[in-house]
Write a protein that holds these residues in place. Structure first.
Motif, PDB file in Angstrom:
ATOM      1  N   ASP A  82     -20.407  36.934 -10.723  1.00 59.60           N
ATOM      2  CA  ASP A  82     -20.235  35.749 -11.560  1.00 59.60           C
ATOM      3  C   ASP A  82     -19.493  34.659 -10.785  1.00 59.60           C
ATOM      4  OD1 ASP A  82     -17.479  36.273 -11.658  1.00 59.60           O
ATOM      5  OD2 ASP A  82     -17.524  37.064 -13.697  1.00 59.60           O
ATOM      6  N   LEU A  83     -19.313  33.522 -11.429  1.00 54.56           N
ATOM      7  CA  LEU A  83     -18.707  32.381 -10.735  1.00 54.56           C
ATOM      8  C   LEU A  83     -17.279  32.651 -10.289  1.00 54.56           C
ATOM      9  CD1 LEU A  83     -19.896  29.131 -12.567  1.00 54.56           C
ATOM     10  CD2 LEU A  83     -19.946  29.574 -10.098  1.00 54.56           C
ATOM     11  N   TRP A 211     -26.428  36.638  -7.367  1.00 54.47           N
ATOM     12  CA  TRP A 211     -25.582  35.581  -7.904  1.00 54.47           C
ATOM     13  C   TRP A 211     -26.463  34.767  -8.863  1.00 54.47           C
ATOM     14  CZ3 TRP A 211     -25.272  37.646  -3.134  1.00 54.47           C
ATOM     15  CH2 TRP A 211     -24.024  37.912  -2.585  1.00 54.47           C
ATOM     16  N   ARG A 213     -27.582  32.095 -11.519  1.00 61.43           N
ATOM     17  CA  ARG A 213     -27.045  30.823 -11.978  1.00 61.43           C
ATOM     18  C   ARG A 213     -28.034  30.084 -12.891  1.00 61.43           C
ATOM     19  NH1 ARG A 213     -23.459  33.493 -10.423  1.00 61.43           N
ATOM     20  NH2 ARG A 213     -21.932  33.006  -8.784  1.00 61.43           N
ATOM     21  N   LYS A 214     -28.776  30.855 -13.691  1.00 63.78           N
ATOM     22  CA  LYS A 214     -29.722  30.358 -14.691  1.00 63.78           C
ATOM     23  C   LYS A 214     -30.952  29.687 -14.093  1.00 63.78           C
ATOM     24  CE  LYS A 214     -26.544  30.033 -18.614  1.00 63.78           C
ATOM     25  NZ  LYS A 214     -27.165  31.130 -19.362  1.00 63.78           N
ATOM     26  N   MET A 217     -30.728  31.102  -7.954  1.00 63.23           N
ATOM     27  CA  MET A 217     -29.941  32.297  -7.660  1.00 63.23           C
ATOM     28  C   MET A 217     -29.909  32.569  -6.164  1.00 63.23           C
ATOM     29  SD  MET A 217     -32.432  35.437  -8.797  1.00 63.23           S
ATOM     30  CE  MET A 217     -34.081  35.632  -8.093  1.00 63.23           C
ATOM     31  N   HIS A 258     -21.161  26.863  -6.642  1.00 61.18           N
ATOM     32  CA  HIS A 258     -21.984  27.885  -7.279  1.00 61.18           C
ATOM     33  C   HIS A 258     -21.837  29.291  -6.711  1.00 61.18           C
ATOM     34  CE1 HIS A 258     -23.958  24.696  -9.496  1.00 61.18           C
ATOM     35  NE2 HIS A 258     -24.200  24.056  -8.362  1.00 61.18           N
ATOM     36  N   ARG A 367     -32.352  35.567 -12.698  1.00 68.02           N
ATOM     37  CA  ARG A 367     -31.515  34.370 -12.530  1.00 68.02           C
ATOM     38  C   ARG A 367     -30.738  34.035 -13.805  1.00 68.02           C
ATOM     39  NH1 ARG A 367     -36.425  29.862 -12.985  1.00 68.02           N
ATOM     40  NH2 ARG A 367     -36.113  29.488 -15.198  1.00 68.02           N
ATOM     41  N   ASP A 368     -31.155  34.626 -14.957  1.00 69.93           N
ATOM     42  CA  ASP A 368     -30.620  34.185 -16.243  1.00 69.93           C
ATOM     43  C   ASP A 368     -30.251  35.359 -17.148  1.00 69.93           C
ATOM     44  OD1 ASP A 368     -29.969  32.900 -18.573  1.00 69.93           O
ATOM     45  OD2 ASP A 368     -31.786  31.709 -18.719  1.00 69.93           O
TER      46      ASP A 368
END
Length: 452
Positions: A82-83, A211, A213-214, A217, A258, A367-368
């Motif tokens: 996660d971030l 990773w 990121r919606k 990725m 990101h 990605r989501d």
């Protein structure tokens, strides 16, 4: 002895050559590039491959399973970053089930060496396919070193020459040939996480790192030299895209925003970003795969995006299925290539279309969805159901990756599963109902009824 021509000495072409030689055919393999075993392969476009059950059974068939195991690294699940830099492992299947990270170039070399060691196989390099005579089963080739043109005639031609196949192009110009090509708005760029200063992995090696990121990725797959091959998937254009990353400062700001925990692991990421190409992602479907005695196989017939890790596995399964059909006919002392090829495409086209759809769906998942609370909790429920109803309930990922179930059947069943869980998500406090066992009777009836 029947003569068979294969165009393309990549993964599928080399595997197919080995299979056909073992069946007693004389095989000529024509490859546009030079012999990859004699030079280093250019970096930047590899996307490490994920080898799973469908691929392993084909490698076992031709006798290279143990050699490939030496360069394969098991990945037990997705490691989600996660971030904030927190990491969470999402297992792929039950205990002991893994996919394997392999180098495209290394496994290709192993397959070529295997084929080369068999009788009746000849590899021809620097040979570009210029034209196919579908009626005479003749291929016209150009030697790219000497520019000489020559023809080669055989009983059968297989096009294993990849997504932008010249063999398929010959079929495309025939009557009633259906073809579609679709590019994602996203491209990809390869980066590297090197080994640590003491020569070890910098992250958990037995996982596929993501990773998510919606809308984009980063992923990383382990290598035997203790490095990771990373791939950034990002839109070509838009507010957050490759077109917005034109300077080292812009790339640094993008990664700081990101993927901050990845930066310390990639000392050369800015240099690699500009040195390595930005490549496209294409899906190709076509029908039929056969015209007279010319056939398509692998990416030439069904190129897919890499998000299910099934491109190589699907191509290997093409060879496995084709070989099974040949074996069945040879056991009956009858080999009718018209029947063999017709059965091959009848079986494989629906499955190729299914894995194409599933691969596109899995991009959204990677990605989501992997950070969606409902998705994460569903995975926990599915693990329980998989253990309780081992012969009746398989999660989609397990159907695709750890089973022999046809891709088309896996897609059909997955849609029933999605319908059930989407309805479940609408219920108030559905997670509490699951924890309390209040859904057990309903789930049991569903699995033994609609799914069984």
């Amino acid at each position: 002895m029947q003569k068979i021509t294969i165009v393309g000495a990549g993964l599928v072409g080399s595997l197919l050559a080995a299979y056909l030689s073992k069946k007693g055919f004389l095989v000529d393999v024509f490859e546009r590039r030079g012999d990859m075993r004699q030079k280093e392969v250019d970096g930047g476009r590899s996307i490490n491959l994920a080898l799973s059950h469908r691929g392993w059974k084909a490698l076992r068939d031709i006798g290279v399973e143990e050699e490939v195991k030496k360069i394969a690294i098991p990945m037990h699940g997705r490691m989600i970053h996660d971030l904030a830099g927190n990491q969470t492992l999402q297992p792929y299947g039950l205990s002991g089930q893994s996919i394997y990270s392999v180098s495209r170039a290394v496994i290709n070399r192993i397959l070529m060496d295997c084929a080369d060691a068999l009788p009746n196989i000849n590899f021809h390099f620097h040979q570009r396919c210029r034209k196919i005579d579908l009626n005479a089963t003749t291929i016209t080739l150009e030697n790219e070193q000497t520019n000489q043109i020559h023809t080669h005639q055989s009983n059968l031609i297989f096009g294993a020459d990849g997504a932008f196949s010249n063999v398929r192009f010959s079929l495309q110009r025939t009557y009633r040939f259906n073809y579609s090509q679709s590019f994602l708005p996203h491209g990809y760029k390869e980066l590297t996480i090197p080994p640590s200063s003491d020569g070890d992995f910098q992250m958990e090696p037995n996982a596929l790192h993501i990773w998510p990121r919606k809308r984009f990725m980063l992923i990383a797959l382990p290598n035997p030299d203790k490095s990771f091959t990373c791939t950034l998937f990002l839109s070509f254009e838009g507010a957050i895209s490759f077109e917005q990353l034109q300077t080292p400062q812009q790339v640094q700001a993008f990664f700081e925003a990101h993927f901050p925990d990845a930066i310390p692991l990639m000392p050369d990421y800015k240099e690699e970003f500009f040195e390595n190409p930005t490549s496209s992602l294409v899906t190709i479907n076509c029908d039929p795969w056969i015209k007279n005695k010319v056939a398509l196989i692998g990416d030439a017939s069904h190129a897919i995006v890499p998000f299910y890790g099934q491109g190589m596995n699907a191509g290997f399964e093409d060879c496995y299925v084709l070989n099974s059909i040949i074996e069945k006919q040879q056991a009956e002392q009858l080999l009718d290539w018209t029947q063999v090829l017709d059965e091959y495409q009848t079986v494989r086209i629906p499955d190729a279309n299914a894995i194409s759809e599933l691969a596109l769906r899995n991009f959204i998942e990677m990605r989501d969805s992997v950070i969606n609370p409902n998705f994460v909790y569903r995975k926990k429920i599915e693990q329980v159901l998989n253990k309780k109803y081992a012969d009746k309930y398989l999660p989609l990922y397990s159907m695709v990756t750890f089973s022999d179930l046809r891709y088309s059947e896996a897609l059909r069943i997955s849609k029933l599963q999605d319908d059930f869980f989407n309805a479940l998500y609408q219920r108030p406090n559905w997670q509490d109902l699951w924890e309390q066992g209040a859904l057990d009777t309903e789930i049991d009836a569903w699995i033994n009824g609609e799914l069984h």
